[in-house]
Design an enzyme around this catalytic site. Structure first.
Site, PDB file in Angstrom:
ATOM      1  CG  ASP A  51       2.269   1.711   7.633  1.00 41.67           C
ATOM      2  OD1 ASP A  51       1.836   2.857   7.410  1.00 41.67           O
ATOM      3  OD2 ASP A  51       1.881   0.701   7.017  1.00 41.67           O
ATOM      4  CG  HIS A  74       5.393  -1.257   9.986  1.00 40.62           C
ATOM      5  ND1 HIS A  74       4.197  -1.421  10.645  1.00 40.62           N
ATOM      6  CD2 HIS A  74       5.106  -1.403   8.657  1.00 40.62           C
ATOM      7  CE1 HIS A  74       3.249  -1.648   9.752  1.00 40.62           C
ATOM      8  NE2 HIS A  74       3.773  -1.647   8.535  1.00 40.62           N
ATOM      9  CG  ASP A 128      -0.371  -0.077   2.538  1.00 46.44           C
ATOM     10  OD1 ASP A 128       0.625  -0.823   2.686  1.00 46.44           O
ATOM     11  OD2 ASP A 128      -0.852   0.589   3.475  1.00 46.44           O
ATOM     12  CG  HIS A 139      -1.494   4.093   7.285  1.00 49.55           C
ATOM     13  ND1 HIS A 139      -1.907   2.984   7.985  1.00 49.55           N
ATOM     14  CD2 HIS A 139      -0.857   3.628   6.185  1.00 49.55           C
ATOM     15  CE1 HIS A 139      -1.527   1.894   7.324  1.00 49.55           C
ATOM     16  NE2 HIS A 139      -0.898   2.252   6.221  1.00 49.55           N
TER      17      HIS A 139
HETATM   18 ZN   LIG Z   1       2.985  -1.279   6.561  1.00 51.12          ZN
HETATM   19 ZN   LIG Z   2       0.466   0.872   5.330  1.00 51.13          ZN
END
Ligand SMILES: [Zn+2]
Ligand SMILES: [Zn+2]
Length: 312
Positions: free
Chosen positions: A211, A140, A65, A269
């Site tokens: 993220d 992450h 993404d 996000h």
């Molecule tokens: Zn991610």
């Molecule tokens: Zn993401």
């Protein structure tokens, strides 16, 4: 001063109103695209930014993404936009995924545009006389996740009118004053930097985190930022799920903003599971000066002040 335009603000999958992660950071003639989720090309056009000078791309990590749009973007550059080269900065894992994607887009032949894959380590990535861009590690899912700090160098402007009035000649004498030195003119008068330099200005700091699964290790890098951009994928009521998938709740991101003493918190996000106003309310209960970014929102980040404007 930095300018920031959000191109995509949705988590994992797009919604009707939100595209996948991408944002543009601009400073002088530089443009940095931070992440490039699917759909970024249309958002670049919708924002009015277009494709010009868009040859530096920073990846926060390798999840689809955040990078799937690079295939289409590279294809457009190669076919239509006459952009001969792009540099993609990221961790090894993210770059491996991008290379695999480019293999699909261009096949085994050499791509018609030059793609420089710049594997990064924490530290300074780019610097000139007015600003510095550095990368820092973020936890992450997966290795080699990074955030980016854009820091403008504060400086005192040279007041040419005052120098002229004082009879300071152009050339090396003025340079000495700009560098903080004191000079003695031909007639014996002593001129110091305070005589010809204005008050300190600039020095904006923008910290951009993609993220992330934890915030404790980000306090130091975010300290005193004029703007902190960071994810808020979950609400506190699903904190266990946030932890399981290595994401943050709005409350956690707001806690970071408070602890790091940032001026403004910008959340992105955003998951389709929630209403943006609930994300905002949770964050604002902890850190008042918070906004939830929408696609195509534009911010001007200056020292001690962040002004939202509607014109990209
Ligand atoms: Zn991610
Ligand atoms: Zn993401």
């Amino acid at each position: 001063m930095f300018e920031l335009t959000f191109l995509g603000t949705s988590a994992s999958a797009p919604s009707v109103r939100r595209g996948l992660s991408a944002a543009m950071v601009m400073h002088k003639e530089y443009r940095f695209l931070v992440d490039c989720g699917e759909g970024t090309q249309r958002q670049l056009l919708a924002s009015g930014l277009g494709f010009r000078r868009l040859d530096r791309i920073l990846l926060t990590h390798g999840h689809l993404d955040h990078m799937l749009g690079l295939g289409g973007l590279a294809s457009t550059f190669a076919r239509w936009e006459m952009i001969p080269e792009m540099s993609i900065y990221g961790g090894d894992w993210a770059l491996q995924r991008v290379q695999a994607l480019m293999q699909v887009v261009f096949g085994p032949a050499r791509p018609p545009l030059r793609i420089r894959y710049q594997a990064i380590d924490p530290g300074v990535l780019f610097e000139d006389a007015t600003f510095q861009l550095s990368a820092f590690p973020v936890s992450h899912r997966g290795p080699g996740c990074f955030g980016y700090a854009f820091v403008e160098k504060a400086k005192r402007p040279f007041l040419a009118d005052k120098a002229q009035a004082l009879g300071v000649p152009a050339g090396p004498v003025r340079r000495r004053l700009v560098e903080g030195g004191t000079v003695t003119l031909d007639d014996g008068r002593v001129v110091g930097p305070d005589d010809v330099l204005g008050p300190l200005s600039g020095g904006a700091k923008l910290v951009f985190v993609g993220d992330a699964g934890r915030v404790d290790e980000l306090v130091e890098v975010a300290a005193g930022a004029d703007a902190l951009v960071i994810e808020a994928t979950y609400l506190n009521e699903e904190a266990d799920m946030a932890q399981q998938f290595s994401h943050l709740t709005a409350a956690q991101s707001a806690g970071l903003a408070r602890e790091a003493g940032v001026r403004q918190l910008i959340l992105t996000h955003i998951s389709r599971r929630y209403r943006a106003r609930d994300v905002l309310a949770e964050a604002q209960s902890i850190f008042e000066n918070t906004v939830v970014a929408n696609d195509l929102d534009h911010f001007r980040i200056v020292r001690e002040k962040v002004a939202a404007s509607d014109q990209p």
